[in-house]
Write a protein that holds these residues in place. Structure first.
Motif, short mmCIF file in Angstrom:
data_model
loop_
_atom_site.label_atom_id
_atom_site.label_comp_id
_atom_site.label_asym_id
_atom_site.label_seq_id
_atom_site.Cartn_x
_atom_site.Cartn_y
_atom_site.Cartn_z
N GLU C 162 47.06 35.84 41.27
CA GLU C 162 47.21 37.23 41.08
C GLU C 162 46.21 38.18 41.68
N LYS C 163 45.06 37.63 41.77
CA LYS C 163 44.08 38.43 42.39
C LYS C 163 44.32 38.70 43.99
N TRP C 166 47.43 41.02 44.04
CA TRP C 166 46.96 42.53 43.69
C TRP C 166 46.27 43.13 45.01
N ARG C 170 47.31 46.11 47.18
CA ARG C 170 46.54 47.41 46.89
C ARG C 170 45.88 47.90 48.31
N LEU C 174 44.52 51.70 49.33
CA LEU C 174 42.94 51.73 49.14
C LEU C 174 42.42 52.19 50.42
N ASN C 179 40.08 55.66 46.55
CA ASN C 179 40.09 54.79 45.56
C ASN C 179 39.81 55.50 44.21
N VAL C 180 40.04 54.86 42.88
CA VAL C 180 40.02 55.61 41.81
C VAL C 180 38.69 56.50 41.59
N LEU C 185 36.88 53.83 50.59
CA LEU C 185 36.31 52.39 51.06
C LEU C 185 36.30 52.00 52.21
N LEU C 190 36.23 45.65 51.66
CA LEU C 190 37.63 45.49 51.28
C LEU C 190 37.76 43.87 51.80
#
Lengths: 1052, 152, 269, 341
Positions: C162-163, C166, C170, C174, C179-180, C185, C190
């Motif tokens: 999953e990691k 994901w 993203r 990103l 980012n949020v 970034l 990354l």
């Protein structure tokens, strides 16, 4: 002081700031909030709990740390009058005692604490996983979004901004919409009347001690790391594995005093707790990994506390922990195996090398790194070690009035002492804020309870999805449909989060709409959420106890994630059982018990007087009963403290304040003869003897004819009856036989009177003074350590050396127990030239003398009446030299221990409280309830509890007052509705329930020979109900009918 | 029917096990197993009681005669009881019951006792696994069968 | 000797709208290119899952080509960008596993570029030839065929986590957007994170694979994986907590772990 | 006619005891020490005694003593308000101790008249020796009309036959292995200790349970199931037990309904196991339940085993100490813990 402030008309704010949310901070906060003050708790981390949350077990009871602490955590988290402000620090403080303005800075959490349900889905999926897990002492890693530990309070996640890349996954996953990336730091000004510093300690970082290889050798770990290794919730789930290769170690070494008693690194003090925790870890390691050999390398075994000596003995003999007295010189790693080779010098002087699989460094306690900064912003002083400066006769006050300290920030100490100090500061704070009590606390008002008689069970069922936590596994809609088919269920629905604020309103609407008389919630665990839903029901007019929960998350969806069908079946069964029980639930009453607003303090020594003054200063009446004709107790025999404070002046002042206090009634020369009643409503009889000489018969009640009897009513009792100094009998050590043999307190008396002791005039004036330690302590008769004797000997030795520097002073000891900062005085004594000679445990020094004119005679013990004693000599085996010495002495000073008062037994029986095996009073819980008894409303302080020093006694006396005031201030106590109840017609009066009840809550009625439950004392365990053969006694809320209804629902 | 306890269990038979857990330790331990997402068999149904001392051995017998395939009673470790000594006093009764059932010829694997602390989520899961396995190994219990036959 | 005769097997994932059409054009134009390529038509290069990029290696492929539309030409707007992200990440996985990343190639071929297609194929074939047959003294570590396959399996598990998925998903957003926290970034940050995730997940996947074959101690695994036992222990403990490995037994003082899949498989037998 | 006394010529032990009981009763009643004296008097059938409640000193002559004095008279004690004198055997006094421990009787209201016991008869065994069915006096073929008891034997007489049985051969099983034939507590001891049976090691009593425990589990279960299936749920065992004094027995409780009379074997098992648990650590093996059972279920096997468990696990023997705590009212840290996971 209090009066002065009131008189001056200055504002007193009824709120308190507690800095630090460890066990000390929590205890102080709870005690204060319970006694009428609003508490702000500022915690640096994202959750409260502190170091204790990291511990596996606690000494000397081997209790699970988390188990005993969790109730306090939860209570702090949901107390109406405690506001926990996590992630925050104090920026500045203005004002003075009674009225401070504090600026708090809170760092962003990035998760909405109110919305987060703690489900943990975010953390399970967070792509960042490499941050070191500090809670697990860096032995594992954690994601960027995390909680400190599973039981964290508040149970809300936090984002570690350092490691978070901001990918946004957690926000996507969080169905509660709790993630808040735009969270910002904020500042807040709060007004408080007092501030309590409870920041605790940091563990020493042993990387500095290069010779032990920490950081270089993977199998050298700190005690904190090992604590996590032992913990079931730790990195290895409680299996003892060594970090280098995951093998179970065969031999573990514990190296003591790493970062303690080490002047070279600037930590000259003793950390007080390491001997015990290392022993505990050695014992627990043996339990977790049978067959492992554990060895503790120590310098002095400092097992000075209550029950400690016995613990060490058990570790040694029952568990086979090996103890080696040495200072380990070096640790090197063996090639290939990762094993470690320790080099050390034996007592005999030989250099030994020994190989171990794992080495645990017992690291010391240091002031927290930001302690200095905090002290600066609070404008309070630090001592030379970096702990907060306090005085031995006022151990809880910092240098700035209105700011108090408790716990390890005041100096290294263990949990019970921290808890004691915490309750103590609550009392000191209460005294200065007395006028503002209750001014800022909140109280909830409820609607009247609905009368549900005759309506029959109408059950409403609310099934929670808990985001995807339940709904992702359990088929929630089908559970709801199933619930609708169950008997008595009139309504069922599903919620995304049943615990959310809006669902609470919804539940209340449904109660109205459908006329529900019982509510069942199927969601998470009742341990955390039952109070919330009960509150919701109560607000809607339903009795608290008409609520039942089915745990379909923690014990269903979470543990059967890969079995959705079975999990759904199980959830249905659990809902069925909850409904079956719910149908039988009855409204139970939380009975308010009125509290008599006064206290009885038994004993007028230091502890009794301090407690009495504190309680009185908090605005309650106090009855102080003392058997002697004057106040002071044991303290009258002491003259100065280790750091030089004048005790007698202090004592005189204290006694004057007690005698003149308008709220304290002092009964001198008096005894308590009877106590009846229970918390809040005690009735005692006191015989006032008013005798002039100090001799009071130890047989209680023997003076009844002469005395005047008074009956008093009071809400609480504090036992502060003190203890006595041991006096060697039958001429042991030639005490009372030879004029040159005296006890330490007799010696101190002489020193205080200014001159050199007069009774050695006849002796060799220039001869050495020899002190013998452990007289009447740690022997076969009294297995415990008397705690104070080492410090007393050091104290008097220093004073003597200052008066007469040329005189030789020998102290014959077994372990020097100058724990904590007292160690500095031990160093000072050595620097002054006092010679410490260690004698073997089983070879007590012999004091002998000859008869004048007949040097051949040798008297060791009882000597005939008519003799003229000659010079005395002490014969002792020096373990260091390994040979026997004979020291001719000018004076022999016996460091006699502290023995319990023989009257304790009678008092214990009257109050129905227990004594320990040594005859001291036994508190409710060694760790977390150090001044409480299991019997509610009864407290203990001072030497009656165990040997302790003056500052410790003062702290404990404050604590007893603090605990007592939580009851007095409440005015009424709400007793839980879960109580035992007797059906008279079924009772055969066999008395089994009376015997099994640990709280003496059940008694046999004399007349009818049937059991009667005192609901004020009943704690609701149900032991009596399960023991009763006749079925005459049952536990309301957990009746046989209810339990069997659950059984039937689950099976059939 | 009476001659054999272990009447043959039907294929893929899943036993139902009733567990009495004390509120303060074992129930909390079970919750912790949940928080740690430690997976264990779904056969156990929990009844929460204040203290293991609340459990009357008759309740355990009643579970068996009502048709439970196994019973687990779990409390705080000795010395850890929230109610001082409830578990110590209960332990005596449980010891008697244990011996009685054994003598009577009911398999040892039917009724289990354990001490699980609030920190032992892992242990709780292990206990449930062990209990479920031993109960499964016994097949359908006779007492339950008698009960079931007479009901049905 | 082997090398002389070596004709690599190449699997090519070609997008329907550009590359496949380009390949067709190469055909209609009678352009000749090596025979080593076997084409799999996909609707979009974005369809090629990271796991799909590795799967052919398990089945004997020596090289994998992913060909899509040129940037901005994607029939599905951004499928090719996704493919690009994925290939970059899979390269990182290969790099981490010690497999030559030259075995996986990504390029763009439009429907009009028959010649370019032929050229790319020829180039890639010769590149793979240079690298040599998969699993014959692969890379500096000189992996055997068995080791190679094993590592590919680890890689596939990593790309399935999953990691990993994901982050791959993203990554572009990103890098393109903030980012949020409204921060930009750096690509380096990354990539560092990606490398960490790959490293961690590889160890976990490797432990799982090892314990699926039978009980293993931490020391055995550390030796097999040439990793410090300490690191293996940490990850074994993690897997144990979440039920991916179980304690099997304790040999002397050494606990051995096993995957529940091993236990299940044994039970079924 | 029954002759409980010896043949008159020699003053047998039994005779001495009987005289002693009568004298003690007379003395106690005359002095007003007790309001009632409970002992045994002859019954209407051969080899039967019945409880006698003597209130006038002159009635004391009705009292008898012999191997047919099987009843445990302490069962009546809780029913009396005033001071009571009671004749007790070694086993009876241990139930009395329990009743005192459990507040059912006040020690100062009871005068314990201990008897050194030489064992009582077991009617089943006599029947077996005679080879008859049913009670010996009602046997179809050879009804026993009267019986004489000598020091060591019983002489049974019927129409045209006389049969001598050695007492030793027909002793109650619990008497054979009795470890406490002399009362452990008493106010008055009739006769002297030498008159009692030789006390056996308590281990001797466990031979049977040990042997049974060695059977296969299935065999044990089917044995008990078969035995208990015969239970007619009359609860006579409970009624006869001096320690079953609950105002409402769990068997009779309506809510919750523990036991039903129609649910068959499972509830019969529940009843018997429940009963054993309720008398655990209290039962003294007086045999009252077994004598009371109309269908002759072997109830002693379970109680005896429980006694053994209690002794081995907790070093506790019921009814020996008047000052101790009841078994289930106390605990030790080192109590057995190995059965707990």
């Amino acid at each position: 002081m209090v009066q002065a402030e009131k008189g001056s008309g200055r504002k007193t704010v009824g709120a308190v700031l507690v800095i630090g949310g460890g066990i000390g901070g929590m205890q102080a906060a709870l005690d204060l909030a319970d006694s009428g003050f609003f508490v702000y708790m500022a915690e640096k981390k994202s959750a409260i709990g502190g170091v204790m949350a990291q511990l596996d077990k606690t000494f000397p009871t081997n209790d699970c740390s988390m188990c005993i602490m969790a109730p306090k955590l939860v209570e702090c988290g949901r107390h109406l009058n405690i506001e926990v402000i996590t992630n925050s620090e104090v920026a500045s403080v203005k004002g003075s005692a009674g009225d401070f303005t504090v600026r708090l800075v809170r760092r962003p959490r990035y998760v909405d604490q109110e919305k987060c349900t703690g489900c943990g889905v975010c953390a399970l999926h967070c792509p960042v996983g490499a941050a070191r897990d500090q809670f697990n002492a860096d032995l594992g890693c954690r994601p960027s979004i995390y909680i400190e530990y599973p039981q964290a309070v508040p149970l809300a996640y936090i984002i570690d901004r350092e490691t978070c890349v901001g990918c946004g996954l957690c926000e996507t996953l969080c169905l509660a919409q709790a993630v808040k990336y735009d969270d910002e730091a904020w500042e807040r000004e709060i007004e408080v009347g007092a501030i309590i510093v409870a920041t605790g300690f940091d563990a020493y970082d042993p990387s500095e001690r290069k010779e032990y290889g920490y950081g270089r050798f993977p199998n050298v770990v700190t005690s904190m790391e090992f604590e996590r290794i032992l913990s079931a919730s730790g990195p290895y789930e409680g299996r003892v594995l060594r970090p280098s290769d995951g093998d179970i170690p065969r031999k573990i070494a514990f190296i003591q005093c790493v970062g303690s008693r080490d002047r070279a690194i600037g930590n000259g003090y003793c950390s007080s707790v390491c001997c015990m925790y290392a022993t505990k870890e050695a014992v627990i390691a043996k339990e977790h990994a049978p067959g492992v050999e554990t060895t503790v390398f120590f310098m002095d075994m400092r097992s000075y506390g209550k029950g400690f000596e016995a613990y060490i003995e058990r570790a040694r003999h029952e568990y086979g922990v090996r103890f080696v007295r040495t200072r380990v010189g070096e640790v090197v790693e063996a090639l290939d195996t990762g094993n470690l080779i320790l080099s050390y010098e034996t007592e005999g002087g030989a250099i030994e090398k020994e190989e171990f699989d794992l080495v645990v460094l017992s690291v010391g306690l240091r002031p927290p790194t930001d302690g200095a900064r905090l002290a600066e912003s609070l404008a309070i002083a630090l001592d030379t070690h970096g702990f907060l400066e306090t005085r031995s006769l006022d151990p809880l006050a910092t240098t700035r009035p209105g700011i108090f300290v408790c716990g390890a920030m005041q100096g290294p100490k263990d949990i019970p002492e921290t808890v004691t100090q915490a309750s103590g500061v609550a009392s000191s704070t209460g005294a200065i804020l007395e006028g503002a009590r209750g001014s800022l606390t909140r109280r909830k008002i409820y609607p009247e309870e609905k009368d549900i008689r005759g309506i029959g069970p109408k059950i409403g069922v609310f099934v929670c999805h808990c985001g995807i936590n339940i709904g992702g596994v359990v088929d929630v809609p089908s559970v709801v449909e199933y619930a609708k088919t169950l008997p008595n269920v009139v309504y069922a629905e599903e919620n995304l989060y049943t615990c959310s604020q809006d669902t609470q309103k919804r539940i209340q609407e449904k109660i109205e709409e459908h006329g529900l008389t019982r509510v069942v919630v199927a969601s998470c665990t009742p341990r955390t959420h039952e109070p919330l839903f009960q509150e919701t029901c109560r607000e809607a007019g339903l009795n608290y106890y008409l609520f039942q929960m089915a745990n379909i998350r923690d014990q269903c969806s979470w543990v059967h994630m890969r079995k959705p069908i079975e999990a759904t079946e199980k959830a249905k069964d659990l809902v069925k059982a909850a409904c079956a029980k719910a149908a039988l639930l009855e409204p139970l009453e939380r009975i308010p018990i009125e509290v008599k607003q006064s206290a009885l303090v038994i004993g007028g020594g230091l502890a009794g007087m301090t407690t009495a003054l504190d309680i009185a200063n908090q605005g309650f009446r106090v009855h102080l009963v003392e058997t002697a004709p004057e106040l002071g107790g044991h303290l009258r025999r002491l003259h100065f403290t280790l750091c030089g404070d004048d005790i007698q002046t202090y004592l005189g002042d204290l006694a004057r304040r007690v005698m003149s206090h308008p709220s304290i009634d002092v009964y001198l020369g008096s005894q308590m003869t009877d106590v009846t009643g229970y918390v809040g409503n005690f009735k005692s009889r006191i015989i006032e003897c008013n005798k002039t000489n100090g001799e009071v018969n130890s047989e209680i009640g023997s003076e009844i004819e002469q005395g005047v009897e008074v009956e008093i009513e009071h809400g609480v009792v504090v036992v502060a009856t003190g203890a006595k100094e041991y006096a060697p009998s039958d001429g042991k050590f030639l005490y009372h036989r030879h004029p040159a043999v005296v006890t330490q307190s007799e010696f101190e008396e002489a020193l205080a009177s200014g001159g050199f002791p007069t009774f050695i005039e006849r002796q060799d004036q220039d001869g050495p003074i020899v002190m013998i330690q452990c007289v009447g302590s740690r022997d076969e008769e009294r297995g415990y350590c008397s705690r104070v004797c080492c410090s007393e000997a050091v104290k008097n030795a220093i004073r003597l050396k200052r008066m007469d520097p040329k005189r030789d002073v020998f102290i014959l000891y077994r372990d020097v127990r100058t724990y904590g900062t007292r160690e500095i005085y031990f160093e000072e004594a050595r620097d002054l030239g006092v010679v410490f000679i260690r004698y073997p445990d089983d070879e007590v020094p012999i004091v002998c003398s000859s008869i004048v004119g007949n040097p051949e005679t040798r008297c060791e013990g009882n000597v005939g009446k008519n003799y003229d004693p000659g010079p005395v000599t002490v014969e002792v085996t020096d373990t260091l030299l390994g040979e026997k010495l004979a020291i001719p002495a000018a004076l022999i000073v016996l460091s006699t221990g502290i023995v319990p008062d023989e009257r304790n037994k009678a008092i214990a029986q009257m109050l129905k409280v227990p004594l320990d095996e040594n005859g001291f009073f036994l508190e409710a819980h060694m760790k977390l309830r150090p001044v409480d008894f299991a019997t509610e409303g009864v407290f203990v302080a001072g030497l009656a509890h165990s040997p302790k020093t003056i500052d410790e006694t003062i702290a404990q006396a404050h604590a007893a007052a603090g605990r007592a005031c939580t009851i007095l201030a409440a005015g009424t106590i709400m007793a839980d509705g879960i109580k035992s109840e007797v059906t008279k017609t079924k009772c055969a009066g066999c008395g089994l329930c009376v015997e099994v009840c640990q709280y003496s809550a059940v008694e046999l009625d004399d007349k009818d020979n049937i059991a009667v439950v005192n609901t004020a004392l009943c704690k609701g365990c149900g032991l009596c109900a399960a023991t009763c053969r006749c079925g005459a006694i049952t536990l309301k809320g957990f009746t046989e009918e209810e339990i069997l209804a659950e059984v039937d629902a689950l099976i059939c | 029917m009476l001659d054999s306890i272990s009447a043959k269990a039907p294929e893929n038979w899943e036993p139902k096990i009733v567990a009495f857990l004390c509120n303060w330790c074992s129930y909390a331990g079970a919750d912790l197993a949940g928080t740690g997402r430690i997976q264990y068999p779904p056969n156990v149904r929990v009844i929460r009681v204040p203290c293991s001392g609340r459990v009357d051995p008759l309740m355990i017998l009643k579970c068996l005669t009502r048709g439970a395939d196994g019973v687990l009673v779990s409390g705080c470790h000795p010395g850890d009881c929230h109610y001082i000594a409830g578990n110590y006093l209960a332990r005596r009764k449980f010891a008697l019951l244990d011996e009685l059932l054994d003598f009577f010829g009911i398999e040892k694997g039917r009724v289990h006792f354990s001490w699980v602390s609030a920190a032992e989520g892992e242990k709780f899961a292990d206990v449930v696994k062990q209990v479920t396995e031993t109960v499964k190994a016994q097949g359908k219990p006779c007492l339950g069968q008698i009960c079931g036959d007479e009901r049905g | 000797m082997i090398r002389a005769a070596f004709e690599p097997s190449i699997v090519g994932f070609l997008c329907n709208w550009c590359s496949y059409a380009g390949a067709d054009l190469a055909g209609t134009s009678r352009l000749s290119y090596p025979t080593n390529l076997r084409v799999i038509r996909v609707m979009c290069s974005g369809r090629v899952d990271p796991e799909l990029m590795l799967e052919p290696f398990l089945r004997g492929a020596d090289g994998v080509m992913v060909l899509g539309c040129h940037p901005a030409d994607c029939h599905y707007l951004s499928g090719n960008y996704q493919a690009e992200q994925r290939v970059h990440c899979v390269w990182m996985v290969l790099e981490h596993l010690g497999i030559d990343k030259g075995r996986l190639c990504l390029d763009w071929v439009s429907a009009a570029e028959g010649a370019r297609f032929a050229e790319l194929v020829a180039e890639f074939v010769s590149q793979v030839k240079r690298i040599g047959p998969a699993g014959h003294e692969e890379s500096r570590e000189e992996l055997s065929r068995q080791d190679f396959i094993w590592r590919v399996r680890v890689g596939m598990r990593v790309t399935g986590t999953e990691k990993f998925r994901w982050l791959v998903g993203r990554q572009k957003a990103l890098l393109d957007d903030k980012n949020v926290y409204e921060e930009q970034l750096s690509g380096e940050r990354l990539r560092d994170l990606m490398r960490t995730v790959i490293a961690e997940e590889s160890i976990r996947a490797a432990i799982e694979l090892l314990t699926e074959a039978g009980p293993m101690s931490v020391k055995d695994m550390a030796e097999a994986l040439k990793l410090p036992a300490r690191t293996v222990l940490e990850h074994t403990a993690y897997l144990k907590r979440y039920g991916f490995v179980e304690l099997h037994d304790i040999l002397g003082r050494t606990p051995r772990y096993v995957s529940p899949r091993y236990t299940q498989a044994k039970d079924e037998i | 006619m029954n002759k409980m006394t010896g043949n008159g010529t020699e003053k047998g032990t039994r005779h001495i005891i009987e005289e002693g009981i009568r004298n003690t009763a007379t003395k106690m009643l005359e002095s007003g020490e007790v309001d009632v004296f409970i002992g045994y008097e002859e019954g209407t059938l051969p080899l039967r005694t019945t409880p006698a409640f003597i209130t006038c000193p002159e009635d004391a002559t009705r009292l008898v003593w012999g191997p047919a004095c099987e009843n445990n008279l302490t069962v009546y004690l809780p029913k009396f308000q005033g001071a009571v004198g009671v004749v007790v055997k070694g086993c009876d006094v241990r139930t009395l101790t329990n009743l005192i421990l459990e507040n059912q009787i006040s020690r100062d209201k009871v005068k314990i008249v201990g008897v050194p016991c030489s064992g009582i008869i077991d009617r089943d065994r006599i029947r077996k020796v005679l080879g008859t069915e049913g009670p010996i006096e009602r046997s179809m073929e050879r009804p026993v009309r009267s019986a004489q008891v000598t020091e060591r034997s019983l002489i049974l007489e019927g129409d045209g036959f006389e049969f001598e049985i050695q007492l030793e051969d027909v002793l109650a099983p619990s008497c054979e292995t009795c470890a406490y034939p002399i009362p452990v507590v008493y106010d008055v001891l009739i006769g002297d200790e030498s008159m009692a049976r030789h006390a056996k090691d308590s281990e001797a009593g466990y031979v049977e349970v040990t042997r049974f425990a060695e059977l296969e589990r299935d065999a044990r279960f089917s044995y008990f199931s078969r035995e208990i299936e015969r239970c007619i749920q009359c609860y006579a065992c409970r009624q006869a037990c001096p320690l079953c004094y609950c105002p409402e027995c769990f068997t009779d409780r309506q809510s919750p309904k523990w036991i039903s009379r129609w649910r068959g074997l499972s509830d019969k098992i529940l009843f018997h196991l429940g009963r054993i648990l309720h008398v655990a650590g209290r039962c003294v093996d007086c045999g009252a339940c077994r004598r009371a059972c109309p269908v002759g279920i072997d109830l002693r096997l379970l109680t005896k085993n429980m006694e053994k468990v209690v002794k081995e696990s907790f070093e506790y023997e019921s009814g020996l100490d008047i000052d101790c705590l009841p078994l289930l009212a106390a605990y030790k840290r080192e109590d057995p813990d190995d059965f707990i996971l």
